[in-house]
Design a protein around this motif. Sequence first.
Motif, short mmCIF file in Angstrom:
data_model
loop_
_atom_site.label_atom_id
_atom_site.label_comp_id
_atom_site.label_asym_id
_atom_site.label_seq_id
_atom_site.Cartn_x
_atom_site.Cartn_y
_atom_site.Cartn_z
N ILE A 96 0.84 -1.21 0.00
CA ILE A 96 0.00 0.00 0.00
C ILE A 96 0.87 1.25 0.00
O ILE A 96 0.55 2.25 -0.66
N LEU A 97 1.98 1.22 0.72
CA LEU A 97 2.87 2.38 0.75
C LEU A 97 3.48 2.62 -0.62
O LEU A 97 3.59 3.78 -1.06
N ASP A 98 3.88 1.57 -1.32
CA ASP A 98 4.40 1.73 -2.69
C ASP A 98 3.35 2.36 -3.60
O ASP A 98 3.65 3.25 -4.40
N GLU A 99 2.12 1.87 -3.49
CA GLU A 99 1.04 2.42 -4.30
C GLU A 99 0.80 3.90 -3.96
O GLU A 99 0.54 4.72 -4.85
N ALA A 100 0.88 4.23 -2.68
CA ALA A 100 0.68 5.61 -2.28
C ALA A 100 1.79 6.51 -2.80
O ALA A 100 1.53 7.64 -3.26
N LYS A 101 3.02 6.01 -2.78
CA LYS A 101 4.13 6.81 -3.30
C LYS A 101 3.96 7.08 -4.80
O LYS A 101 4.36 8.13 -5.30
N ALA A 102 3.35 6.13 -5.51
CA ALA A 102 3.10 6.33 -6.94
C ALA A 102 2.08 7.45 -7.17
O ALA A 102 2.03 8.02 -8.26
N ALA A 138 -4.70 13.76 2.01
CA ALA A 138 -4.35 12.39 2.42
C ALA A 138 -5.58 11.49 2.42
O ALA A 138 -5.50 10.31 2.04
N LEU A 139 -6.72 12.04 2.82
CA LEU A 139 -7.93 11.23 2.83
C LEU A 139 -8.41 10.93 1.41
O LEU A 139 -8.91 9.83 1.13
N ILE A 140 -8.25 11.89 0.51
CA ILE A 140 -8.55 11.62 -0.91
C ILE A 140 -7.64 10.50 -1.42
O ILE A 140 -8.10 9.57 -2.10
N GLY A 141 -6.36 10.56 -1.07
CA GLY A 141 -5.43 9.50 -1.48
C GLY A 141 -5.82 8.15 -0.93
O GLY A 141 -5.76 7.13 -1.62
N ALA A 142 -6.26 8.13 0.35
CA ALA A 142 -6.70 6.87 0.95
C ALA A 142 -7.92 6.32 0.23
O ALA A 142 -8.04 5.10 0.03
N ALA A 143 -8.83 7.20 -0.16
CA ALA A 143 -10.02 6.75 -0.90
C ALA A 143 -9.62 6.11 -2.22
O ALA A 143 -10.18 5.08 -2.63
N ARG A 144 -8.64 6.69 -2.89
CA ARG A 144 -8.17 6.11 -4.16
C ARG A 144 -7.53 4.75 -3.93
O ARG A 144 -7.78 3.79 -4.68
N LEU A 145 -6.70 4.66 -2.91
CA LEU A 145 -6.04 3.38 -2.62
C LEU A 145 -7.05 2.30 -2.28
O LEU A 145 -6.97 1.16 -2.78
N GLU A 171 -10.87 -6.60 -1.75
CA GLU A 171 -10.17 -7.19 -0.61
C GLU A 171 -10.69 -6.68 0.73
O GLU A 171 -10.29 -7.19 1.79
N ILE A 172 -11.56 -5.69 0.72
CA ILE A 172 -11.95 -5.01 1.96
C ILE A 172 -13.09 -5.76 2.63
O ILE A 172 -14.16 -5.97 2.05
N ALA A 173 -12.87 -6.13 3.89
CA ALA A 173 -13.81 -6.99 4.63
C ALA A 173 -14.84 -6.16 5.40
O ALA A 173 -15.17 -6.47 6.55
N GLY A 174 -15.35 -5.12 4.77
CA GLY A 174 -16.33 -4.27 5.44
C GLY A 174 -16.51 -2.98 4.68
O GLY A 174 -16.22 -2.90 3.48
N ASP A 175 -16.97 -1.96 5.37
CA ASP A 175 -17.23 -0.66 4.76
C ASP A 175 -16.28 0.39 5.34
O ASP A 175 -15.86 0.28 6.50
N VAL A 176 -15.98 1.40 4.54
CA VAL A 176 -15.13 2.51 4.99
C VAL A 176 -15.90 3.80 4.81
O VAL A 176 -16.45 4.06 3.73
N VAL A 177 -15.96 4.61 5.86
CA VAL A 177 -16.59 5.92 5.82
C VAL A 177 -15.49 6.98 5.79
O VAL A 177 -14.64 7.03 6.68
N PHE A 178 -15.52 7.82 4.76
CA PHE A 178 -14.56 8.92 4.63
C PHE A 178 -15.27 10.20 5.08
O PHE A 178 -16.23 10.65 4.46
N MET A 179 -14.78 10.78 6.15
CA MET A 179 -15.42 11.95 6.77
C MET A 179 -14.59 13.20 6.45
O MET A 179 -13.57 13.47 7.07
N PHE A 180 -15.04 13.97 5.46
CA PHE A 180 -14.40 15.22 5.09
C PHE A 180 -15.12 16.34 5.83
O PHE A 180 -16.26 16.69 5.51
N GLN A 181 -14.44 16.90 6.83
CA GLN A 181 -15.11 17.74 7.82
C GLN A 181 -14.72 19.22 7.74
O GLN A 181 -13.55 19.56 7.85
N PRO A 182 -15.69 20.11 7.60
CA PRO A 182 -15.42 21.54 7.78
C PRO A 182 -15.35 21.91 9.26
O PRO A 182 -15.67 21.10 10.15
N THR A 205 -1.21 5.14 5.45
CA THR A 205 -1.56 4.80 6.84
C THR A 205 -3.06 4.69 7.01
O THR A 205 -3.57 3.72 7.60
N TYR A 206 -3.79 5.68 6.52
CA TYR A 206 -5.25 5.59 6.57
C TYR A 206 -5.75 4.30 5.92
O TYR A 206 -6.58 3.58 6.48
N ALA A 207 -5.25 4.02 4.72
CA ALA A 207 -5.73 2.85 3.98
C ALA A 207 -5.39 1.55 4.71
O ALA A 207 -6.23 0.64 4.82
#
Length: 405
Positions: free
Chosen positions: A3-9, A112-119, A126-137, A388-390
Motif C-alpha cells: 500500500i505504501l508503494d502504491e501511495a508513493k506512486a 491524504a484522505l482523498i489519497g486513501a479513498a483512491r487506494l 479485498e476489503i472486509a467491510g465498509d469505509v466511511v470517509f469523513m471530510f469535515q469543515p 496509513t489511513y488505507a
Amino acid sequence: MTILDEAKALGDDLTGIRARLHATPEVGLVLPETQRIVLEELEGLGLEITTGTDTTSVVGVLRGGRRREGDPRSILLRGDMDALPVVEETGLPYASTNGAMHACGHDFHTTALIGAARLLAAHRDEIAGDVVFMFQPGEEGFDGAGVMIREGVLDVLGRRPDAAYALHVISGIVPHGVFEGRAGTMMSASHRLVVEVTGKAGHGSLPYLAKDPILAAVQMINALQSMLTRSFETFDPAVLTVGLFHAGSKANVIPDDARFEATVRRFSEGTRETLEKRIGDVLEGVARAMDVEVDYEFITEYPTTVNDPAEIAFAEETLAEMFGEGSFRHRPHPIAGSEDFSRVLAEVPGVFMNLGAHLPEHTLETAPFNHSPRADFDPAVLPVMSATYAQFALKRLDLLAGSPA
C-alpha cells in the motif's frame, strides 16, 4: 507492491491536490470551493457520496467486496478541511491571497484522505467491510465534527463504525516522519470563559469616588491563576489563559465596565465540575471584595480527546509493520490543545495521532509552528498519511471479520 508503494506512486497527484487546496483556503463551516475540489477528486471511485445540510461536509462510503451482509463492519477515517483567518507569509508559489491560510495543515489532511479513498477503491474486492470517509469543515473553533454527527455521519451505515482514526500533521514537537499518540487522554477539553465586570465610572485622579472595574478584573485574573495551582492535582492540572481584555478609553478616565475572555483547558472529565465552581467562587469573591458586579459565562467547547488503548496498540503495531520500529512514539502526557474529533472518539473507539512533518530545511526548533503565518509542511508525508489511513482500514476490517457481532 505494498500500500505504501502504491501511495508513493500517487505522490505527484497528491502534491498537486494539496497545492490547489492550499491556494483556496476557506474558514468555518461553509467551504464551497473546498467541497467542489473534494467531490471532483472523488469522482469515479464508486463511493456513495452525501453532502451536509448545515455544512459543506462530504461523506463517502466505500462498500468492501468481502463485507458480510448479515454482520457488516466499518471503519471511519476523518480529514478536516477548513483553514484559519491568517494572512499567509510562506512565499509559496501557490500561497493563498484571500486573507485565509491553511496554517494548520488541514489541506494535508484532506489530500491524504482523498489519497486513501483512491487506494482503498483500488482494493475494494479485498476489503472486509465498509469505509466511511469523513471530510469535515469547521474544526478550527466551529465544532464541525459535532455538526456532522448531528447530520448523521456516525449513522450513515445504519450502525456506528467499529473504529475511527484521524491523523494531524505538526511542524514541531514531533520528529519528521514519526507518529505520536498515547492511550487515554490525548488532548485537553476546552472551555471559553467570558467575564463582564461592572463598576462606576469616575476621574482617574479620584479613584475612591469610583468603582474601578479594571482593577477588579486584573485582581480576578491574578486570583484565577493562583486558584488553579491550589485547586488541582499537579498531574491533572487545568490551564487558563486570558487572550482578550477590553476596558477604558483614556488614561485619566475610570470606565464603567471591563471585559475579558479566557481559554480554559482541562485533562480529565472528573475535574469539570470543580473547575467551573472554583472559577465562579473566585470571580464572585473578588467582585464582593472590590464592590463591583460581575457576570460570566463558562462555555464548554470540546470534551477531552480520548484514545482507546486497544486501538493505540493496533496503530502502533500497524505502523511498525509499515515503517519499522521507531515510527511511533508514545506521548508521555496530553497536549493542551483541543480537537473536535473528540466528539467522534466519545462515540466510537479510535485514535487521534500527530505526524511530524516539518520541512527538511528546518529542525524542530526552527520550523514555524502550526497556526503561524509562515507554517508549512513537507509534501513527502502525503503518501505516508494516505497509506496509513488505507492500511488502518484494511487491517482493522480484516481483524473485525474474524470477530462475532
